[in-house]
Write a protein that holds these residues in place. Structure first.
Motif, PDB file in Angstrom:
ATOM      1  N   GLY A  60       7.059 -18.856   5.836  1.00  0.00           N
ATOM      2  CA  GLY A  60       7.259 -18.034   7.032  1.00  0.00           C
ATOM      3  C   GLY A  60       7.288 -16.545   6.771  1.00  0.00           C
ATOM      4  N   SER A  61       6.800 -16.123   5.579  1.00  0.00           N
ATOM      5  CA  SER A  61       6.801 -14.682   5.261  1.00  0.00           C
ATOM      6  C   SER A  61       5.394 -14.192   4.959  1.00  0.00           C
ATOM      7  CB  SER A  61       7.664 -14.415   4.027  1.00  0.00           C
ATOM      8  OG  SER A  61       9.009 -14.579   4.329  1.00  0.00           O
ATOM      9  N   GLY A  62       4.940 -13.192   5.698  1.00  0.00           N
ATOM     10  CA  GLY A  62       3.652 -12.554   5.382  1.00  0.00           C
ATOM     11  C   GLY A  62       2.464 -13.311   5.933  1.00  0.00           C
ATOM     12  N   VAL A 132       8.070  -5.303  -3.924  1.00  0.00           N
ATOM     13  CA  VAL A 132       8.792  -4.390  -3.020  1.00  0.00           C
ATOM     14  C   VAL A 132       9.746  -5.218  -2.165  1.00  0.00           C
ATOM     15  CG1 VAL A 132       8.607  -2.724  -1.128  1.00  0.00           C
ATOM     16  CG2 VAL A 132       6.864  -2.757  -2.937  1.00  0.00           C
ATOM     17  N   ARG A 133      11.035  -4.862  -2.233  1.00  0.00           N
ATOM     18  CA  ARG A 133      12.076  -5.491  -1.410  1.00  0.00           C
ATOM     19  C   ARG A 133      13.084  -4.429  -1.008  1.00  0.00           C
ATOM     20  NH1 ARG A 133      13.122 -11.529  -2.839  1.00  0.00           N
ATOM     21  NH2 ARG A 133      15.222 -11.275  -2.038  1.00  0.00           N
ATOM     22  N   ASP A 134      13.518  -4.465   0.240  1.00  0.00           N
ATOM     23  CA  ASP A 134      14.595  -3.556   0.695  1.00  0.00           C
ATOM     24  C   ASP A 134      14.325  -2.092   0.325  1.00  0.00           C
ATOM     25  OD1 ASP A 134      15.922  -5.903   1.507  1.00  0.00           O
ATOM     26  OD2 ASP A 134      16.749  -6.142  -0.515  1.00  0.00           O
ATOM     27  N   ASN A 135      13.061  -1.646   0.572  1.00  0.00           N
ATOM     28  CA  ASN A 135      12.667  -0.248   0.300  1.00  0.00           C
ATOM     29  C   ASN A 135      12.816   0.157  -1.167  1.00  0.00           C
ATOM     30  OD1 ASN A 135      12.007   0.188   3.015  1.00  0.00           O
ATOM     31  ND2 ASN A 135      14.172   0.545   3.499  1.00  0.00           N
ATOM     32  N   GLN A 136      12.750  -0.835  -2.055  1.00  0.00           N
ATOM     33  CA  GLN A 136      12.749  -0.524  -3.485  1.00  0.00           C
ATOM     34  C   GLN A 136      11.590  -1.246  -4.162  1.00  0.00           C
ATOM     35  OE1 GLN A 136      16.877  -1.545  -4.734  1.00  0.00           O
ATOM     36  NE2 GLN A 136      17.048   0.644  -5.199  1.00  0.00           N
ATOM     37  N   LEU A 149       4.454  -1.935 -20.201  1.00  0.00           N
ATOM     38  CA  LEU A 149       5.120  -0.938 -19.359  1.00  0.00           C
ATOM     39  C   LEU A 149       6.165  -1.645 -18.503  1.00  0.00           C
ATOM     40  CD1 LEU A 149       5.094   2.056 -18.229  1.00  0.00           C
ATOM     41  CD2 LEU A 149       3.518   1.215 -16.488  1.00  0.00           C
ATOM     42  N   ASP A 150       7.391  -1.175 -18.576  1.00  0.00           N
ATOM     43  CA  ASP A 150       8.474  -1.765 -17.784  1.00  0.00           C
ATOM     44  C   ASP A 150       9.087  -0.638 -16.959  1.00  0.00           C
ATOM     45  OD1 ASP A 150      10.493  -3.204 -16.725  1.00  0.00           O
ATOM     46  OD2 ASP A 150      11.425  -3.816 -18.617  1.00  0.00           O
ATOM     47  N   GLU A 151       8.612  -0.490 -15.717  1.00  0.00           N
ATOM     48  CA  GLU A 151       9.044   0.643 -14.886  1.00  0.00           C
ATOM     49  C   GLU A 151      10.450   0.418 -14.328  1.00  0.00           C
ATOM     50  OE1 GLU A 151       6.159   1.360 -11.834  1.00  0.00           O
ATOM     51  OE2 GLU A 151       4.558   1.863 -13.239  1.00  0.00           O
ATOM     52  N   ASP A 152      11.156   1.507 -14.129  1.00  0.00           N
ATOM     53  CA  ASP A 152      12.469   1.433 -13.491  1.00  0.00           C
ATOM     54  C   ASP A 152      12.301   1.157 -12.001  1.00  0.00           C
ATOM     55  OD1 ASP A 152      13.793   2.031 -15.849  1.00  0.00           O
ATOM     56  OD2 ASP A 152      13.681   4.207 -15.499  1.00  0.00           O
ATOM     57  N   VAL A 153      13.347   0.658 -11.400  1.00  0.00           N
ATOM     58  CA  VAL A 153      13.343   0.437  -9.940  1.00  0.00           C
ATOM     59  C   VAL A 153      13.331   1.809  -9.260  1.00  0.00           C
ATOM     60  CG1 VAL A 153      14.649  -0.468  -7.983  1.00  0.00           C
ATOM     61  CG2 VAL A 153      14.579  -1.742 -10.138  1.00  0.00           C
ATOM     62  N   ILE A 154      12.411   1.958  -8.290  1.00  0.00           N
ATOM     63  CA  ILE A 154      12.325   3.241  -7.564  1.00  0.00           C
ATOM     64  C   ILE A 154      12.401   2.982  -6.066  1.00  0.00           C
ATOM     65  CG2 ILE A 154      11.005   4.488  -9.348  1.00  0.00           C
ATOM     66  CD1 ILE A 154       8.455   3.923  -7.619  1.00  0.00           C
ATOM     67  N   ASP A 155      12.781   4.007  -5.309  1.00  0.00           N
ATOM     68  CA  ASP A 155      12.771   3.898  -3.843  1.00  0.00           C
ATOM     69  C   ASP A 155      11.337   4.012  -3.355  1.00  0.00           C
ATOM     70  OD1 ASP A 155      15.518   3.694  -3.731  1.00  0.00           O
ATOM     71  OD2 ASP A 155      15.805   5.879  -3.606  1.00  0.00           O
ATOM     72  N   THR A 156      11.007   3.318  -2.265  1.00  0.00           N
ATOM     73  CA  THR A 156       9.639   3.360  -1.749  1.00  0.00           C
ATOM     74  C   THR A 156       9.637   3.115  -0.243  1.00  0.00           C
ATOM     75  OG1 THR A 156       7.421   2.369  -1.953  1.00  0.00           O
ATOM     76  CG2 THR A 156       9.263   0.870  -2.175  1.00  0.00           C
ATOM     77  N   THR A 157       8.553   3.575   0.407  1.00  0.00           N
ATOM     78  CA  THR A 157       8.402   3.306   1.850  1.00  0.00           C
ATOM     79  C   THR A 157       7.361   2.201   2.077  1.00  0.00           C
ATOM     80  OG1 THR A 157       6.749   5.070   1.948  1.00  0.00           O
ATOM     81  CG2 THR A 157       9.014   5.653   2.537  1.00  0.00           C
ATOM     82  N   LYS A 158       6.849   1.613   0.987  1.00  0.00           N
ATOM     83  CA  LYS A 158       5.834   0.549   1.111  1.00  0.00           C
ATOM     84  C   LYS A 158       6.425  -0.674   1.800  1.00  0.00           C
ATOM     85  CE  LYS A 158       3.365   1.598  -3.235  1.00  0.00           C
ATOM     86  NZ  LYS A 158       3.134   1.091  -4.595  1.00  0.00           N
ATOM     87  N   ARG A 159       5.516  -1.453   2.440  1.00  0.00           N
ATOM     88  CA  ARG A 159       5.954  -2.704   3.064  1.00  0.00           C
ATOM     89  C   ARG A 159       6.342  -3.709   1.990  1.00  0.00           C
ATOM     90  NH1 ARG A 159       1.322  -4.745   6.898  1.00  0.00           N
ATOM     91  NH2 ARG A 159       2.720  -6.536   7.078  1.00  0.00           N
ATOM     92  N   LYS A 160       7.297  -4.577   2.318  1.00  0.00           N
ATOM     93  CA  LYS A 160       7.759  -5.563   1.324  1.00  0.00           C
ATOM     94  C   LYS A 160       6.610  -6.501   0.931  1.00  0.00           C
ATOM     95  CE  LYS A 160       9.186  -9.005   4.675  1.00  0.00           C
ATOM     96  NZ  LYS A 160      10.120  -9.990   5.114  1.00  0.00           N
ATOM     97  N   GLY A 161       6.776  -7.132  -0.230  1.00  0.00           N
ATOM     98  CA  GLY A 161       5.766  -8.073  -0.699  1.00  0.00           C
ATOM     99  C   GLY A 161       5.480  -7.906  -2.183  1.00  0.00           C
ATOM    100  N   THR A 162       4.449  -8.613  -2.638  1.00  0.00           N
ATOM    101  CA  THR A 162       4.095  -8.611  -4.059  1.00  0.00           C
ATOM    102  C   THR A 162       2.626  -8.250  -4.222  1.00  0.00           C
ATOM    103  OG1 THR A 162       5.697 -10.389  -4.423  1.00  0.00           O
ATOM    104  CG2 THR A 162       4.092 -10.017  -6.173  1.00  0.00           C
ATOM    105  N   LYS A 163       2.334  -7.474  -5.254  1.00  0.00           N
ATOM    106  CA  LYS A 163       0.946  -7.102  -5.558  1.00  0.00           C
ATOM    107  C   LYS A 163       0.692  -7.393  -7.030  1.00  0.00           C
ATOM    108  CE  LYS A 163      -2.114  -3.043  -5.490  1.00  0.00           C
ATOM    109  NZ  LYS A 163      -2.120  -1.596  -5.223  1.00  0.00           N
TER     110      LYS A 163
END
Length: 617
Positions: A60-62, A132-136, A149-163
């Motif tokens: 039920g998501s996406g 992307v979850r909860d604007n992070q 490469l292991d990136e830190d959690v950052i704030d984002t305005t992207k829509r939730k989901g996985t790429k």
């Protein structure tokens, strides 16, 4: 006295998950291949990533999934819930980690073993996952399964989901390229099985409102249907059924939990049995099963809890039950067909009448054929004891538990020299050779009778084991290996006509190919390069210093067995024979093989390509 080899703890080596997948990729994704076959590994990698996005939609998501393939970079973006940020690295790099072990969340999922994306990761030179979850947002990159490469959690305005983006490793998948036709077919199947889902592939939208009814509608033209498509569905089962006016054999599209089970399994066997039982009871006649199912074109999709498949690539269902403490697959399908199909026939007398006419016609044709079929079988029995046409291999497509079954290949060759070269250089485990004597008969417009009357066609049908249906097809790849001259082209056309006329599903299901063989050999004392085109020949001349020797191959018979092994080994080049779903087989055959000579002449003149052999001195 010679010292014996010591067998100690030092001899035992534990591979980590990345090494194991890279060393034995076939265990995880079936055969490797170069993208010329729909079950080649590069499409399984795409499917493994897509399955996770589909599961999000099912939960039920996406409602939209975006897929792009540019050169060799594949990207899949969904708008589901997104992987929990603290588990992004683990989900794609730790074996047996995933959300699907909680059977409440993913009771009827396809990818239950937690291997899918890990296999993609291990078999890619570049692999990136973003969640992307909860604007992070959390992202990580890998190469060959190792984190880079292991990136830190950052704030984002992207829509939730996985790429997920990946580039398959060219040292494992040699000379590969993605074919749009195969990807589009896969994506359309996902849409048929998940009504309401939209998949955007390279900017093109795919969507289905009517599920398997749309699938059948795309694969059999309206004018070729004896009656309109019957569409029946319930919570865990969906069926679409019709019969063809022109097709001889049975044709099935089968799915379990959204997975295309190309080799069928317990659900397809149960469905075929249930159709026969219901029809016999409805008409109160003891018809032959083959007469009822002749020319049927249908699709079945079932949802099974904790399905068991006969191979890692999940092409054949082995489960006998619908799930723990649930009825058997056979009982469940039988009850559904008996109730719903029977009800449909009672409520639609015009369909019941059309179906009855078709069965009676099939019965008449079978009786007409029975005499000649018996003679042909006796002749084939005698011939097979010393049949020189078929030089068989050891592993066949029906050996589903053998990891090499998908590699099983039958080369159809013409002439003793070509057959001899392939026979001597083939892999006897997976490659068989069928030798034609001269040009096969033009079977256009002929009835099935000709398959039994013509010795070569009868022996070819027996070699493939497809007289009754496709379920026991012995080779995954059927490769026409003829010279690239006018005679060779004519033989190809005659063989394609034979398959289109009597066994079109072989082509629809992507089993038929043309073998590409090199036109030139360019070599100096240090290196030999085989060239398949004028461009490759020019590049080879530029690469090899001095004055390289250039040989033009006129036919397959000129290529020695020692050289032939390079063209049918891991670097084999195959051109798939594909059928556009919008094309009517009858019209296609009529145009190329019928009596419309002026139309065909005009087509040939307009499409003639003149190739000049310009050999540089």
């Amino acid at each position: 006295m010679l010292e014996q080899n010591q067998y100690t703890e030092d001899n035992i080596r534990s591979l980590d998950w990345k090494e194991h997948i890279r060393m034995r990729p076939g265990m995880y994704i079936g055969k490797l291949g170069d993208g010329s076959s729909p079950d080649d590994g590069i499409y399984i990698l795409l499917k493994e990533v897509l399955d996770n996005s589909i599961d999000e939609f099912v939960m039920g998501s996406g409602k939209t999934i975006e897929v792009t393939v540019k050169d060799k970079t594949v990207t899949v973006r969904d708008y589901g819930r997104g992987i929990p940020l603290g588990k992004v690295v683990d989900v794609v790099s730790k074996m047996n980690t995933g959300g699907k072990y909680d059977s409440k969340a993913f009771k009827k999922s396809v990818g239950l073993n937690g291997v899918g994306t890990k296999a993609v990761n291990a078999l890619s030179t570049y692999f990136r996952v973003e969640s992307v979850r909860d604007n992070q947002q959390k992202a990580a990159e890998f190469s060959g399964g190792k984190i880079t490469l292991d990136e830190d959690v950052i704030d984002t305005t992207k829509r939730k989901g996985t790429k997920v983006s990946f580039i398959a490793d060219e040292t494992i998948f040699k000379n590969y390229k993605y074919r749009n036709e195969y990807i589009i077919k896969m994506l359309k199947n996902y849409c048929y099985l998940n009504t309401g889902l939209t998949i955007i592939y390279n900017g093109e939208k795919y969507h289905s409102d009517n599920g398997l009814k749309d699938l059948l509608g795309e694969n059999i033209n309206e004018e070729d249907r004896i009656y309109p498509i019957i569409h029946l569905k319930d919570e865990d089962i969906e069926l679409a059924i019709t019969h063809s006016k022109t097709q001889y054999s049975e044709e099935y599209y089968s799915f379990v939990n959204g997975q295309n089970t190309t080799q069928g399994g317990t659900h397809l066997s149960a469905f075929r049995e249930a159709i026969v039982k219901t029809v016999k009871e409805f008409y109160g006649k003891s018809f032959e099963a083959a007469d009822i199912r002749k020319s049927i074109v249908s699709a079945i999709s079932v949802k099974v809890e904790e399905p068991v498949f006969e191979s890692q690539t999940k092409t054949k269902l082995g489960s006998t039950d619908m799930g723990p403490n649930l009825p058997t697959v056979r009982t469940f399908i039988n009850d559904f067909v008996k109730t719903r199909f029977d009800n449909f026939l009672h409520r639609n007398p015009e369909v019941a009448e059309a179906l009855l006419k078709k069965i009676l016609q099939a019965e008449r044709e079978r009786k007409e054929l029975s005499g000649i079929r018996k003679i042909a079988r006796e002749r084939a029995k005698k011939a097979s004891l010393h049949n020189k046409k078929l030089r068989d291999c050891r592993v066949h497509l029906t050996d589903t538990k053998n990891s090499r079954s998908l590699e099983s290949t039958l080369f159809i060759t013409e002439g003793d020299s070509a057959s001899g070269s392939i026979t001597k250089s083939r892999d006897v485990n997976t490659q068989a050779v069928f030798s034609l004597r001269g040009k096969p008969l033009n079977s256009y417009g002929m009835s099935k009778k000709i398959v039994y009357e013509n010795e070569e066609f009868n022996l070819l049908q027996a070699a493939l084991n497809i007289e009754e249906d496709m379920e026991n097809l012995r080779y995954n790849n059927i490769v026409i290996a003829t010279d690239a001259d006018v005679d060779g082209m004519h033989i190809r056309l005659l063989l394609i006509t034979f398959f289109l006329q009597f066994f079109p599903e072989l082509i629809k299901e992507g089993h038929l190919y043309i073998l590409q063989t090199p036109l030139f050999r360019v070599r100096n004392k240090k290196e030999t390069i085989y060239c398949y085109s004028e461009e490759e020949r020019r590049a080879a001349i530029n690469k090899l210093t001095g004055k390289p020797e250039i040989t033009r191959f006129k036919g397959l018979g000129e290529i020695s067995p020692d050289e032939f092994k390079f063209f049918i080994g891991e670097d084999i080049r195959l051109d798939p024979i594909m059928l556009d779903s919008a094309t009517s087989i009858q019209k296609l055959l009529e145009f190329y093989m019928g009596k419309n000579t002026p139309d065909r002449q005009e087509f040939i003149i307009n499409n003639l390509k003149v190739e000049l052999d310009v050999l540089e001195e």
